[in-house]
Design a protein around this motif. Structure first.
Motif, mmCIF file in Angstrom:
data_model
loop_
_atom_site.group_PDB
_atom_site.id
_atom_site.type_symbol
_atom_site.label_atom_id
_atom_site.label_comp_id
_atom_site.label_asym_id
_atom_site.label_seq_id
_atom_site.Cartn_x
_atom_site.Cartn_y
_atom_site.Cartn_z
ATOM 1 N N CYS A 18 70.310 43.765 24.649
ATOM 2 C CA CYS A 18 69.095 43.022 24.290
ATOM 3 C C CYS A 18 68.865 41.888 25.291
ATOM 4 C CB CYS A 18 69.231 42.452 22.886
ATOM 5 S SG CYS A 18 67.877 41.345 22.443
ATOM 6 N N CYS A 21 69.328 38.444 22.898
ATOM 7 C CA CYS A 21 70.587 38.055 22.246
ATOM 8 C C CYS A 21 71.795 38.838 22.762
ATOM 9 C CB CYS A 21 70.457 38.180 20.730
ATOM 10 S SG CYS A 21 70.555 39.876 20.113
ATOM 11 N N CYS A 61 66.293 45.898 19.031
ATOM 12 C CA CYS A 61 67.583 45.251 18.816
ATOM 13 C C CYS A 61 67.798 45.094 17.310
ATOM 14 C CB CYS A 61 67.610 43.892 19.506
ATOM 15 S SG CYS A 61 69.091 42.935 19.137
ATOM 16 N N CYS A 64 68.203 40.930 16.496
ATOM 17 C CA CYS A 64 67.092 39.965 16.535
ATOM 18 C C CYS A 64 65.729 40.644 16.362
ATOM 19 C CB CYS A 64 67.125 39.175 17.843
ATOM 20 S SG CYS A 64 66.684 40.139 19.304
HETATM 21 ZN ZN LIG Z 1 68.531 40.987 20.238
#
Ligand SMILES: [Zn+2]
Length: 422
Positions: A18, A21, A61, A64
């Motif tokens: 990602c 994150c 993701c 997040c």
């Molecule tokens: Zn993420």
């Protein structure tokens, strides 16, 4: 003999993490197969050459919920020279003027202010601030586009924006009172570096406004053709608030706009800046996203199969029209058109040609499909039976511009959210 360790089959090889994150990206949002870069128009002398195709496999993701396309192509390959000159669209120029007037009034901008626009294109937006006597600086990575902005009197630097570039801009020009960034947040591969740069650039009481297509509209309106390699992130307010929060910024207001099929314009300030209270509209939009499950994984499932059905319907229409001996021409050569045409496998056997107002594209061919691009006058010369409007978000403006085509009985067609003839 030692036994070999075998990975479980469901753990498919993941090539990317990602971009916000850093979690592993293992869930598919939609896989559109292989496609060429949507702005890589082909000149006639290169029609027989090989073209690079890259995956259009969009992932989400799990941690997040940022929907994203991994960086399959280096941004330097995409953005250094490209054909998009925004000033060619009437509605876009009008949108820019309304924005400039509103910001000057809302924040009392004047000769002591500094407006630094990120991805300032050919200066179509900043020109309105220049006309009002407000100092501006454009930041535009594509050098040919930056030169066009300078030519119309808009001071512009040609760099990729991020934390380092922001420090250099501040050292040379000071902090920014207003940072407009339209249709760029979704297009930056390193979204953390970009947002960190905004935090560096903004004055203590400065405000950044960012416009980006809202993933709610993409899902709801079946707008899969807005997926292309230059478009790295597909954003919700939910994801954006996390990203801005991680860099000491907070969203204080949000507006829904009709542009690009449905966009958000967020207003962000330093988290400790109490200049304006957080608008009720932020809570209202969070509630809207919650209602559509965009704050959890389930809101993103089921999109892929709907895309497949949309493709089949468009092909049914085009094949049917050809079987009846009708002629179909396209209008526009936007990036989104190329995703659609490549994903559906539409070539000159189904679409004779397309036209575009941008002279840079005349005589060129669409990437992958090699459909020729002509000036708009070609439509009156050849009198097609159907005109497929590729930038369907401008359907009203374009069908009005081409109203003369109804004289010979032509009908207009939009491919999204589903085929519609009108
Ligand atoms: Zn993420």
């Amino acid at each position: 003999m030692p036994t070999t360790t075998v990975e479980p089959a469901q753990r498919s090889k993941v090539t990317a993490d990602c971009r916000f994150c850093q979690s592993e990206l293992s869930v598919t949002f939609v896989d559109l197969g292989m496609s060429p870069l949507c702005e890589s128009f082909v000149p006639p002398e290169r029609l027989d050459a090989m073209e690079p195709f890259y995956p259009l496999h969009v992932r989400i993701c799990e941690r997040c919920l940022l929907v994203q396309l991994p960086e399959y192509v280096a941004p330097e390959e995409i953005f250094t020279e490209y054909a998009y000159f925004s000033a060619y669209s009437d509605s876009w120029v009008a949108h820019a003027r309304r924005y400039a007037d509103a910001m000057i009034a809302r924040y009392g901008l004047g000769a002591d202010s500094l407006v630094v626009e990120l991805a300032s294109n050919d200066g179509y937006l900043l020109q309105h601030f220049v006309a009002a006597g407000i100092p501006v600086l454009g930041v535009e990575p594509a050098q040919n586009v930056a030169r066009a902005a300078e030519a119309r009197g808009v001071r512009t630097v040609s760099v990729f924006f991020g934390e380092q570039a922001a420090r250099e801009i501040v050292a040379q020009h000071g902090h920014a009172s207003l940072v407009p960034a339209n249709n760029v947040l979704a297009h930056v591969p390193d979204i953390n570096d970009f947002v960190a740069g905004i935090a560096v650039l903004l004055a203590r009481d400065g405000v950044a406004t960012l416009e980006f297509p809202h993933i709610h509209r993409l899902i709801d309106g079946n707008q899969y053709d807005t997926i292309y390699h230059e478009h790295f992130s597909y954003l919700s307010l939910y994801a954006v608030e996390q990203i801005f929060g991680a860099h000491g910024l907070r969203v204080v207001d949000v507006e829904e706009l009709p542009t690009h099929g449905g966009s958000l314009r967020i207003f962000a300030r330093h988290a400790d800046d109490a200049t304006e209270p957080v608008s009720d509209r932020v809570a209202a939009l969070r509630a809207l996203e919650h209602e559509h499950a965009l704050d959890r994984l389930e809101g993103y499932q089921g999109f892929g199969p709907r895309v497949d059905e949309t493709k089949r319907r468009l092909l049914e229409f085009l094949i049917g029209a050809r079987r009846e001996g009708k002629r179909v021409a396209g209008y526009g050569a936007p990036g989104k058109g190329n995703t659609l045409l490549n994903h559906c496998g539409i070539r000159t056997d189904l679409l004779d040609y397309t036209v575009d107002r941008n002279p840079y594209k005349h005589g060129m061919f669409l990437p992958g499909t090699h459909i020729p691009i002509h000036p708009p006058e070609r439509i009156a010369e050849t009198k097609p039976d159907y005109i497929l409007i590729l930038p369907w978000n401008l359907r009203k403006e374009i069908s009005e511009q081409l109203a003369y085509a109804r004289d010979w009985g032509a009908k207009f067609v939009v491919p999204i959210p589903t085929v519609e003839v009108f």
